[in-house]
Write a protein that holds these residues in place. Structure first.
Motif, mmCIF file in Angstrom:
data_model
loop_
_atom_site.group_PDB
_atom_site.id
_atom_site.type_symbol
_atom_site.label_atom_id
_atom_site.label_comp_id
_atom_site.label_asym_id
_atom_site.label_seq_id
_atom_site.Cartn_x
_atom_site.Cartn_y
_atom_site.Cartn_z
ATOM 1 N N ILE A 1 -6.091 28.031 -7.132
ATOM 2 C CA ILE A 1 -4.678 27.594 -7.219
ATOM 3 C C ILE A 1 -4.233 26.746 -8.291
ATOM 4 N N VAL A 2 -3.902 27.963 -9.392
ATOM 5 C CA VAL A 2 -3.440 26.996 -11.093
ATOM 6 C C VAL A 2 -1.857 26.056 -10.322
ATOM 7 N N VAL A 3 -2.233 25.011 -11.123
ATOM 8 C CA VAL A 3 -0.751 24.172 -11.106
ATOM 9 C C VAL A 3 -0.904 23.416 -11.974
ATOM 10 N N GLU A 4 0.519 23.142 -13.031
ATOM 11 C CA GLU A 4 0.205 22.024 -13.953
ATOM 12 C C GLU A 4 0.821 20.372 -13.306
ATOM 13 N N PRO A 5 0.481 19.474 -13.764
ATOM 14 C CA PRO A 5 0.699 18.221 -13.420
ATOM 15 C C PRO A 5 2.120 18.046 -13.604
ATOM 16 N N PHE A 6 2.794 18.203 -13.773
ATOM 17 C CA PHE A 6 4.316 18.324 -13.734
ATOM 18 C C PHE A 6 4.875 18.392 -11.941
ATOM 19 N N GLN A 7 4.270 19.967 -11.961
ATOM 20 C CA GLN A 7 4.599 20.427 -11.194
ATOM 21 C C GLN A 7 3.801 19.250 -9.594
ATOM 22 N N LEU A 8 3.187 18.999 -9.427
ATOM 23 C CA LEU A 8 2.909 18.719 -9.045
ATOM 24 C C LEU A 8 3.404 16.618 -7.922
ATOM 25 N N ASN B 1 0.634 -0.536 0.348
ATOM 26 C CA ASN B 1 0.113 -0.069 -0.005
ATOM 27 C C ASN B 1 0.773 0.728 0.144
ATOM 28 N N VAL B 2 2.107 1.394 0.752
ATOM 29 C CA VAL B 2 2.681 2.227 0.969
ATOM 30 C C VAL B 2 3.203 3.384 -0.600
ATOM 31 N N GLY B 3 4.021 1.413 -0.942
ATOM 32 C CA GLY B 3 4.795 1.565 -2.189
ATOM 33 C C GLY B 3 3.996 2.426 -3.046
ATOM 34 N N LEU B 4 2.423 1.690 -3.102
ATOM 35 C CA LEU B 4 1.716 2.254 -4.287
ATOM 36 C C LEU B 4 0.798 3.854 -4.467
ATOM 37 N N PHE B 5 0.512 3.929 -3.231
ATOM 38 C CA PHE B 5 0.444 5.070 -2.691
ATOM 39 C C PHE B 5 1.583 6.713 -3.312
ATOM 40 N N PHE B 6 2.072 5.814 -2.479
ATOM 41 C CA PHE B 6 3.521 7.115 -2.474
ATOM 42 C C PHE B 6 4.046 7.174 -3.778
ATOM 43 N N GLY B 7 4.362 6.845 -4.865
ATOM 44 C CA GLY B 7 5.264 5.692 -6.374
ATOM 45 C C GLY B 7 4.135 6.430 -7.184
ATOM 46 N N GLU B 8 2.441 6.515 -7.305
ATOM 47 C CA GLU B 8 2.041 6.378 -8.025
ATOM 48 C C GLU B 8 1.342 7.717 -8.564
ATOM 49 N N ASP B 9 1.790 8.887 -7.285
ATOM 50 C CA ASP B 9 1.741 10.120 -7.779
ATOM 51 C C ASP B 9 2.614 11.027 -8.097
ATOM 52 N N ILE B 10 3.964 10.055 -8.447
ATOM 53 C CA ILE B 10 5.371 10.986 -9.485
ATOM 54 C C ILE B 10 4.682 10.558 -10.836
ATOM 55 N N PHE B 11 3.448 9.910 -11.472
ATOM 56 C CA PHE B 11 3.514 9.480 -12.433
ATOM 57 C C PHE B 11 2.280 10.402 -12.785
ATOM 58 N N LEU B 12 2.343 11.546 -14.303
ATOM 59 C CA LEU B 12 1.923 12.556 -14.581
ATOM 60 C C LEU B 12 0.564 12.287 -14.368
ATOM 61 N N ALA B 13 0.302 11.162 -15.423
ATOM 62 C CA ALA B 13 -1.301 10.725 -15.949
ATOM 63 C C ALA B 13 -2.061 9.840 -14.930
ATOM 64 N N ILE B 14 -2.023 9.773 -13.927
ATOM 65 C CA ILE B 14 -2.576 9.814 -13.182
ATOM 66 C C ILE B 14 -3.813 9.478 -12.334
ATOM 67 N N GLY B 15 -4.732 9.375 -11.417
ATOM 68 C CA GLY B 15 -5.960 9.729 -11.348
ATOM 69 C C GLY B 15 -6.140 10.841 -9.874
ATOM 70 N N SER B 16 -5.264 10.966 -9.334
ATOM 71 C CA SER B 16 -5.005 11.304 -8.020
ATOM 72 C C SER B 16 -4.096 12.647 -8.247
ATOM 73 N N ILE B 17 -3.243 12.704 -9.390
ATOM 74 C CA ILE B 17 -2.457 14.043 -9.567
ATOM 75 C C ILE B 17 -4.260 14.761 -10.598
ATOM 76 N N LEU B 18 -4.652 14.256 -11.060
ATOM 77 C CA LEU B 18 -5.464 15.349 -11.976
ATOM 78 C C LEU B 18 -6.571 15.808 -10.915
ATOM 79 N N LEU B 19 -6.535 14.463 -9.828
ATOM 80 C CA LEU B 19 -7.515 15.154 -8.910
ATOM 81 C C LEU B 19 -7.080 16.084 -7.577
ATOM 82 N N MET B 20 -6.259 16.609 -7.692
ATOM 83 C CA MET B 20 -5.427 17.357 -7.020
ATOM 84 C C MET B 20 -5.554 18.357 -7.685
ATOM 85 N N LYS B 21 -5.476 18.090 -8.943
ATOM 86 C CA LYS B 21 -4.745 19.767 -9.957
ATOM 87 C C LYS B 21 -6.891 20.139 -10.773
ATOM 88 N N GLY B 22 -7.670 19.623 -10.049
ATOM 89 C CA GLY B 22 -8.937 20.244 -10.312
ATOM 90 C C GLY B 22 -9.392 20.697 -8.842
#
Length: 226
Positions: A183-190, A155-176
């Motif tokens: 607060i406008v940020v690009e997915p690459f920044q996240l 769980n720890v490996g997946l949860f904290f590893g997937e946020d590094i990938f740009l096209a993952i749902g959690s990144i898009l959720l945080m951006k939205g």
């Protein structure tokens, strides 16, 4: 309004505990008819949706294969492999798996490993074999705890590893979510800022695994002294 009838059918079907596949099919059929689609168009929509998301069903093909491998001794082979490795401990094994899980998740391979694919048939038996090599026979409660450590590491490996990938749902959720508050940020920044978080998660969980190793070593020491 009638196109929302499908939602009511889903709710009623699950409340009455009908077969989920039939409930979903009935809801889709009702929604299609309410939207003015003909039977052929509805079946075509079913086929297109299945074709577009067919990769989702790959996991259901893999699971029977894993079950068959387990039945023919996959767990026993995993335990034997770890038992033959010098210096293999539960903490080191799980730390290595944590690094692998984070690295694969960081490049978008979130489904390469997981609880049914790797933790249950491979990682947990290996961790148990290493723990028994460290501390001898373990009571059932501690065996279950080792399995829990294996699952938690995944769980720890997946949860904290997937946020590094740009096209993952959690990144898009945080951006939205951030954009809703101006607060406008690009997915690459996240993604970039997820890297130190992942390193910190690896260090913290790795330290906890090191403490687990020390506890197992003390258990072995007490048994030897007795």
């Amino acid at each position: 309004m009638w196109v929302l009838l499908g939602i009511a059918i889903i709710v009623a079907g699950f409340v009455l505990r009908f077969n989920p596949l039939l409930v979903i099919a009935a809801a889709a059929l009702a929604t299609g008819l309410a939207a003015g689609l003909g039977p052929v168009a509805i079946i075509a929509a079913f086929g297109k949706a299945f074709n577009d998301t067919r990769y989702v069903s790959v996991v259901w093909i893999v699971l029977p294969v894993i079950g068959m491998l387990e039945a023919y001794g996959l767990r026993e082979r995993a335990r034997t492999l770890i038992g033959g490795l010098r210096g293999a401990t539960t903490g080191r094994l799980l730390a290595g798996y944590l690094l692998l899980r984070q690295a694969t998740a960081a490049i978008g391979l979130t489904s390469v490993a997981g609880h049914p694919q790797t933790v249950r048939p491979l990682v947990a038996p290996m961790a148990l074999a290493a723990a028994e090599a460290q501390a001898g026979d373990l009571p059932e409660t501690e065996r279950e705890e080792i399995k829990a450590w294996a699952a938690a590491t995944d769980n720890v490996g997946l949860f904290f590893g997937e946020d590094i990938f740009l096209a993952i749902g959690s990144i898009l959720l945080m951006k939205g979510l951030l954009e809703q508050y101006g607060i406008v940020v690009e997915p690459f920044q996240l993604s970039v800022w997820a890297i130190p978080t992942a390193i910190a998660a690896f260090a913290i969980h790795g330290f906890r695994l090191w403490l687990l190793d020390r506890r197992l070593a003390r258990t072995k020491g007490r048994e030897t002294a007795a």
